[in-house]
Design a protein around this motif. Structure first.
Motif, PDB file in Angstrom:
ATOM      1  N   ASN A  65       0.859  -1.175   0.000  1.00  0.00           N
ATOM      2  CA  ASN A  65       0.000   0.000   0.000  1.00  0.00           C
ATOM      3  C   ASN A  65       0.900   1.232   0.000  1.00  0.00           C
ATOM      4  OD1 ASN A  65      -1.879   2.064   0.615  1.00  0.00           O
ATOM      5  ND2 ASN A  65      -3.105   0.658   1.859  1.00  0.00           N
ATOM      6  N   THR A  66       0.546   2.254  -0.749  1.00  0.00           N
ATOM      7  CA  THR A  66       1.353   3.478  -0.807  1.00  0.00           C
ATOM      8  C   THR A  66       0.677   4.651  -0.105  1.00  0.00           C
ATOM      9  OG1 THR A  66       0.413   4.072  -2.954  1.00  0.00           O
ATOM     10  CG2 THR A  66       2.480   2.813  -2.971  1.00  0.00           C
ATOM     11  N   SER A  67      -0.503   4.449   0.474  1.00  0.00           N
ATOM     12  CA  SER A  67      -1.244   5.519   1.133  1.00  0.00           C
ATOM     13  C   SER A  67      -0.922   5.552   2.625  1.00  0.00           C
ATOM     14  CB  SER A  67      -2.749   5.333   0.937  1.00  0.00           C
ATOM     15  OG  SER A  67      -3.456   6.261   1.748  1.00  0.00           O
ATOM     16  N   ASP A 160      -5.819   4.659  18.281  1.00  0.00           N
ATOM     17  CA  ASP A 160      -5.369   6.048  18.174  1.00  0.00           C
ATOM     18  C   ASP A 160      -3.869   6.166  18.455  1.00  0.00           C
ATOM     19  OD1 ASP A 160      -5.751   5.448  20.926  1.00  0.00           O
ATOM     20  OD2 ASP A 160      -6.134   7.547  21.424  1.00  0.00           O
ATOM     21  N   PHE A 161      -3.381   5.395  19.434  1.00  0.00           N
ATOM     22  CA  PHE A 161      -1.953   5.392  19.748  1.00  0.00           C
ATOM     23  C   PHE A 161      -1.164   4.817  18.578  1.00  0.00           C
ATOM     24  CE2 PHE A 161       1.940   3.557  21.401  1.00  0.00           C
ATOM     25  CZ  PHE A 161       2.453   4.601  22.157  1.00  0.00           C
ATOM     26  N   LYS A 162      -1.654   3.734  18.001  1.00  0.00           N
ATOM     27  CA  LYS A 162      -0.986   3.116  16.850  1.00  0.00           C
ATOM     28  C   LYS A 162      -0.897   4.092  15.697  1.00  0.00           C
ATOM     29  CE  LYS A 162      -1.661   0.903  12.726  1.00  0.00           C
ATOM     30  NZ  LYS A 162      -2.472   1.253  11.590  1.00  0.00           N
ATOM     31  N   GLU A 163      -1.964   4.832  15.431  1.00  0.00           N
ATOM     32  CA  GLU A 163      -1.947   5.787  14.332  1.00  0.00           C
ATOM     33  C   GLU A 163      -0.873   6.853  14.569  1.00  0.00           C
ATOM     34  OE1 GLU A 163      -4.876   8.939  11.986  1.00  0.00           O
ATOM     35  OE2 GLU A 163      -5.758   7.534  13.413  1.00  0.00           O
ATOM     36  N   ALA A 164      -0.814   7.382  15.784  1.00  0.00           N
ATOM     37  CA  ALA A 164       0.206   8.388  16.113  1.00  0.00           C
ATOM     38  C   ALA A 164       1.604   7.790  16.028  1.00  0.00           C
ATOM     39  CB  ALA A 164      -0.059   8.953  17.508  1.00  0.00           C
ATOM     40  N   LEU A 165       1.763   6.560  16.494  1.00  0.00           N
ATOM     41  CA  LEU A 165       3.067   5.882  16.471  1.00  0.00           C
ATOM     42  C   LEU A 165       3.558   5.657  15.045  1.00  0.00           C
ATOM     43  CD1 LEU A 165       5.342   4.360  17.993  1.00  0.00           C
ATOM     44  CD2 LEU A 165       3.870   2.331  17.948  1.00  0.00           C
ATOM     45  N   PHE A 166       2.743   5.084  14.190  1.00  0.00           N
ATOM     46  CA  PHE A 166       3.156   4.814  12.808  1.00  0.00           C
ATOM     47  C   PHE A 166       3.369   6.111  12.018  1.00  0.00           C
ATOM     48  CE2 PHE A 166       2.608   0.569  13.938  1.00  0.00           C
ATOM     49  CZ  PHE A 166       3.055  -0.263  12.929  1.00  0.00           C
ATOM     50  N   ASN A 167       2.628   7.160  12.395  1.00  0.00           N
ATOM     51  CA  ASN A 167       2.802   8.437  11.716  1.00  0.00           C
ATOM     52  C   ASN A 167       4.137   9.104  12.042  1.00  0.00           C
ATOM     53  OD1 ASN A 167       0.663   8.699   9.920  1.00  0.00           O
ATOM     54  ND2 ASN A 167      -0.729   9.424  11.516  1.00  0.00           N
ATOM     55  N   ILE A 168       4.841   8.622  13.047  1.00  0.00           N
ATOM     56  CA  ILE A 168       6.199   9.117  13.292  1.00  0.00           C
ATOM     57  C   ILE A 168       7.056   8.869  12.051  1.00  0.00           C
ATOM     58  CG2 ILE A 168       8.333   8.701  14.600  1.00  0.00           C
ATOM     59  CD1 ILE A 168       6.529   8.181  17.067  1.00  0.00           C
ATOM     60  N   TRP A 169       6.828   7.738  11.378  1.00  0.00           N
ATOM     61  CA  TRP A 169       7.615   7.375  10.197  1.00  0.00           C
ATOM     62  C   TRP A 169       6.918   7.712   8.883  1.00  0.00           C
ATOM     63  CZ3 TRP A 169       7.750   4.627  14.712  1.00  0.00           C
ATOM     64  CH2 TRP A 169       9.009   4.499  15.303  1.00  0.00           C
ATOM     65  N   ILE A 170       5.579   7.603   8.842  1.00  0.00           N
ATOM     66  CA  ILE A 170       4.899   7.754   7.544  1.00  0.00           C
ATOM     67  C   ILE A 170       3.891   8.897   7.507  1.00  0.00           C
ATOM     68  CG2 ILE A 170       5.267   5.332   6.916  1.00  0.00           C
ATOM     69  CD1 ILE A 170       2.258   4.857   7.613  1.00  0.00           C
ATOM     70  N   ASP A 176      11.979  11.261   8.915  1.00  0.00           N
ATOM     71  CA  ASP A 176      12.896  11.343   7.778  1.00  0.00           C
ATOM     72  C   ASP A 176      12.065  11.192   6.508  1.00  0.00           C
ATOM     73  OD1 ASP A 176      14.661  10.141   5.638  1.00  0.00           O
ATOM     74  OD2 ASP A 176      16.190  10.393   7.189  1.00  0.00           O
ATOM     75  N   LYS A 177      11.988  12.252   5.700  1.00  0.00           N
ATOM     76  CA  LYS A 177      11.154  12.231   4.495  1.00  0.00           C
ATOM     77  C   LYS A 177      11.597  11.167   3.496  1.00  0.00           C
ATOM     78  CE  LYS A 177       9.728  17.024   4.801  1.00  0.00           C
ATOM     79  NZ  LYS A 177       9.763  18.365   4.239  1.00  0.00           N
ATOM     80  N   GLU A 182      10.613   5.720   1.029  1.00  0.00           N
ATOM     81  CA  GLU A 182      11.072   4.351   0.778  1.00  0.00           C
ATOM     82  C   GLU A 182      10.168   3.319   1.455  1.00  0.00           C
ATOM     83  OE1 GLU A 182      15.006   5.254   2.167  1.00  0.00           O
ATOM     84  OE2 GLU A 182      15.803   5.221   0.121  1.00  0.00           O
ATOM     85  N   MET A 183       9.730   3.602   2.678  1.00  0.00           N
ATOM     86  CA  MET A 183       8.831   2.674   3.386  1.00  0.00           C
ATOM     87  C   MET A 183       7.512   2.523   2.635  1.00  0.00           C
ATOM     88  SD  MET A 183       9.190   3.412   7.431  1.00  0.00           S
ATOM     89  CE  MET A 183      10.300   2.450   8.438  1.00  0.00           C
ATOM     90  N   LEU A 184       7.061   3.605   2.014  1.00  0.00           N
ATOM     91  CA  LEU A 184       5.804   3.541   1.259  1.00  0.00           C
ATOM     92  C   LEU A 184       5.994   2.942  -0.132  1.00  0.00           C
ATOM     93  CD1 LEU A 184       4.204   6.935   2.322  1.00  0.00           C
ATOM     94  CD2 LEU A 184       3.583   4.625   3.096  1.00  0.00           C
ATOM     95  N   GLY A 185       7.209   2.541  -0.446  1.00  0.00           N
ATOM     96  CA  GLY A 185       7.466   1.887  -1.733  1.00  0.00           C
ATOM     97  C   GLY A 185       7.527   2.831  -2.896  1.00  0.00           C
ATOM     98  N   ASN A 186       7.760   4.112  -2.651  1.00  0.00           N
ATOM     99  CA  ASN A 186       7.833   5.108  -3.722  1.00  0.00           C
ATOM    100  C   ASN A 186       9.270   5.342  -4.164  1.00  0.00           C
ATOM    101  OD1 ASN A 186       5.031   5.612  -3.671  1.00  0.00           O
ATOM    102  ND2 ASN A 186       5.277   7.016  -1.983  1.00  0.00           N
TER     103      ASN A 186
END
Length: 186
Positions: A65-67, A160-170, A176-177, A182-186
């Protein structure tokens, strides 16, 4: 018979090499399993700071998934793997980076998360060393779990915690942009 044995060894080597992804000095698996669910690598890259490779990071999902927003909001098992590459990453620096990451990922609205953030950071209770692997896993029905070298250290509940946690990276203000991309496969 000797040719058949050599072909078999070449085949097995080819299969095992292709089941991993090389990222900097780290070799990350293309699949992982948590909560009896197989996850595939969505993308991987390097977290850099001042031209130093700090860690290799990879995002694992049930299907690619890229979103970023869809991934962060999804109530399904997923993981972020961090393979530590530098002695510059310490326990204190990781704790500071996580606090700053949560501040950015929640647009400064930390009040609903503060106790859970400190609980989660508390699971990183030993000094961080080169080649250690941290898995940050969200398991549907359980919460956000942190593993160090394959051993569960603890978990925090809440989608809600998971969403905030994963949003640290994505999220929209990632650590790190380049790593996000890269994590999103772009």
């Amino acid at each position: 018979m000797k040719k058949l044995s050599i072909l078999f060894i070449v085949f097995v080597t080819f299969i095992s090499v292709n089941s991993q992804t090389k990222v900097g000095d780290a070799t990350l698996p293309n699949t992982v399993k948590f909560n009896e669910e197989k996850l595939i690598i969505n993308g991987a890259g390097i977290r850099e700071k001042f031209f130093f490779d700090i860690y290799a990071g990879a995002l694992y999902l049930k299907k690619k998934n890229t979103s970023a927003s869809t991934i962060a909001k999804a109530d399904e098992t997923m993981a972020i793997k961090l393979h530590i590459l530098s002695g510059m990453m310490s326990r204190d620096k990781m704790a500071s980076a996580l606090r700053e990451g949560f501040k950015k990922s929640t647009n400064g609205n930390l009040k609903p998360y503060n106790k859970r953030i400190e609980k989660f950071i508390g699971f990183i209770n030993n000094e961080i060393e080169v080649d250690q692997i941290y898995d940050i896993v969200y398991e549907k029905g359980k919460g956000s779990i942190i593993y160090k070298d394959g051993v569960e250290k603890g978990y925090v509940t809440g989608l809600d915690f998971k969403e905030a946690l994963f949003n640290i990276w994505i999220g929209s203000k990632p650590a790190d942009k380049g790593l996000k991309k890269e994590m999103l496969g772009n």
